[in-house]
Scaffold this active site. Structure first.
Site, mmCIF file in Angstrom:
data_model
loop_
_atom_site.group_PDB
_atom_site.id
_atom_site.type_symbol
_atom_site.label_atom_id
_atom_site.label_comp_id
_atom_site.label_asym_id
_atom_site.label_seq_id
_atom_site.Cartn_x
_atom_site.Cartn_y
_atom_site.Cartn_z
ATOM 1 N N HIS A 306 -33.238 78.373 -60.031
ATOM 2 C CA HIS A 306 -31.820 78.120 -59.810
ATOM 3 C C HIS A 306 -31.024 79.271 -60.383
ATOM 4 O O HIS A 306 -31.431 79.888 -61.371
ATOM 5 C CB HIS A 306 -31.402 76.797 -60.479
ATOM 6 C CG HIS A 306 -30.064 76.297 -60.050
ATOM 7 N ND1 HIS A 306 -28.892 76.730 -60.639
ATOM 8 C CD2 HIS A 306 -29.702 75.408 -59.093
ATOM 9 C CE1 HIS A 306 -27.871 76.117 -60.053
ATOM 10 N NE2 HIS A 306 -28.326 75.318 -59.124
ATOM 11 N N ASP A 363 -32.838 70.208 -55.158
ATOM 12 C CA ASP A 363 -33.083 70.304 -53.718
ATOM 13 C C ASP A 363 -34.540 70.035 -53.357
ATOM 14 O O ASP A 363 -34.849 69.695 -52.213
ATOM 15 C CB ASP A 363 -32.696 71.699 -53.213
ATOM 16 C CG ASP A 363 -31.247 72.031 -53.503
ATOM 17 O OD1 ASP A 363 -30.390 71.217 -53.121
ATOM 18 O OD2 ASP A 363 -30.980 73.070 -54.112
#
Length: 428
Positions: A306, A363
């Site tokens: 991320h 996600d």
């Protein structure tokens, strides 16, 4: 304000710049007078080292894997709260009392209908239009229907617009889905919760009523909570930048939706699901792991790592358990989930992933859950927009109320031609 100063020496001249303290997190150097003092700008592509605003909404510590909304850990909110309660918290700064929450839910519920003429907008789109294209257009058009809540200088109108956006987004999103599959629109019902109402508007048809399953409702509510706000990301910064010009709130949120549509931002869960489907079965994982480690191979593992988190994404912990609950409830024996679980274990134990801090993010699991519930992949980003609307609205309200707020105007390092004289076309 800190007692410390940062000292910068340019061309023999020295100037001090104040160091500012937040309640938690890194200190920042106040460079607002840098250009006036030195004639120079800072150079920071992507604004990765720039605090663009002061905010009391969301705090992220990427190294420690911390995400707080108004001080409350995201894990506690996802497990113990509801999306409506989180909405109230983000908008108002504190968790509501029982009476305050009931009143807030009633207000949101009474705003879920959209103007009937708005439905004609959908018919102007091609049947195969992407739902996010529809969302951009329809949300932007709300300002043409709700003139009584576009005065950004009126706190009452700002509040009404905020409630309308949060309330109408599920209706607009469900209508976008219905239009894409050629089914009639389903109107909201006031006896259902925010999330159950959205699921019914999405999956119910006139010939057969859809009764939302409590497990699915709970899963969707958690997904909404986990995506409610995430500090000054690309779409939130877009909303703030649009709002800094004095644009009406509906236009600002439409701008945020447009930014979210980008595959590097809101499309990550779709990309992660497509990757899991490409791998297909657990026995093929070693092949893809080897490809991911090969710098000459274009293949990349999606759903890992991320921009901010350099530790385990705290939202992914909730998503993993939620995925398990949903698949068990629906009786889904999905090899994609088996691949996801095995990949997660590899990422948490393989020195390559640990060294590069490539931990699973939110996600990684959300796409599996949404697919199991029945959403097509082109709806994933729409659901992200639905959930993130409350964060955008809260950030927009905070910006409008900030006395230090100015119209956004980034500067540049110019590398084009210097001044040159125009030459008539016949002499070139």
């Amino acid at each position: 304000m800190s007692d410390n100063n940062a000292t910068l020496t340019v061309g023999g001249a020295t100037k001090d710049y104040a160091v500012m303290d937040g309640s938690v997190g890194p200190q920042v150097i106040d460079v607002r007078k840098l250009y006036a003092n030195t004639g120079m700008f800072t150079y920071d592509p992507g604004f990765t080292s720039t605090a663009s605003c002061e905010s009391g909404l969301t705090y992220i510590d990427g190294d420690e894997g911390v995400l707080l909304h108004r001080g409350y850990p995201i894990g506690q909110l996802a497990e113990e709260s509801s999306f409506m309660e989180v909405c109230y918290l983000l908008l108002n700064g504190e968790l509501p009392s029982k009476t305050e929450l009931d009143d807030f839910i009633t207000t949101i519920t009474r705003h879920t209908m959209v103007h009937e003429q708005l439905t004609t907008f959908y018919r102007g789109f091609r049947r195969d239009a992407h739902p996010m294209a529809i969302m951009c257009g329809v949300v932007g058009a709300l300002s043409a229907f709700y003139h009584d809540s576009t005065d950004i200088n009126d706190p009452v109108q700002r509040k009404i617009a905020s409630h309308r956006l949060i309330a109408k987004m599920p209706t607009i999103a469900a209508m976008a889905y219905k239009y894409s599959v050629g089914q009639p629109f389903v109107y909201p019902r006031n006896d259902l919760s925010y999330t159950a109402n959205f699921l019914r508007m999405t999956f119910s048809v006139p010939a057969e009523e859809y009764i939302p399953d409590p497990v699915i409702v709970d899963a969707m509510d958690k997904i909404f909570i986990l995506h409610a706000d995430h500090e000054q990301n690309a779409s939130t910064s877009t909303v703030r930048l649009a709002g800094s010009s004095g644009a009406n709130p509906f236009a600002c949120i439409a701008a945020g939706i447009a930014c979210l549509w980008g595959p590097a931002h809101g499309g990550a869960n779709e990309a992660a699901l497509n990757m899991l489907r490409e791998i297909g079965t657990v026995d093929k994982i070693p092949e893809y792991i080897a490809r991911a480690k090969n710098k000459d191979d274009p293949f990349r593992l999606m759903g890992f790592g991320h921009r901010v988190y350099k530790n385990y994404d705290p939202r992914a912990t909730v998503m993993q358990k939620t995925a398990k609950d949903v698949l068990e409830k629906l009786g889904v024996n999905d090899p994609v989930f088996d691949v996801a679980k095995e990949l997660e274990q590899i990422a948490l134990n393989d020195p390559y992933f640990i060294e590069k801090k490539l931990y699973p993010n939110v996600d990684f699991y959300s796409g599996v859950i949404l697919s199991a519930i029945g959403f097509p992949t082109e709806m994933f980003t729409v659901l992200f927009a639905l959930a993130r609307t409350v964060g955008w609205v809260a950030q927009w309200n905070e910006m409008i109320s900030d006395p230090a707020q100015k119209i956004g105007r980034p500067r540049q390092l110019y590398t084009g031609p210097t001044q040159r004289d125009y030459v008539p076309v016949e002499k070139r």
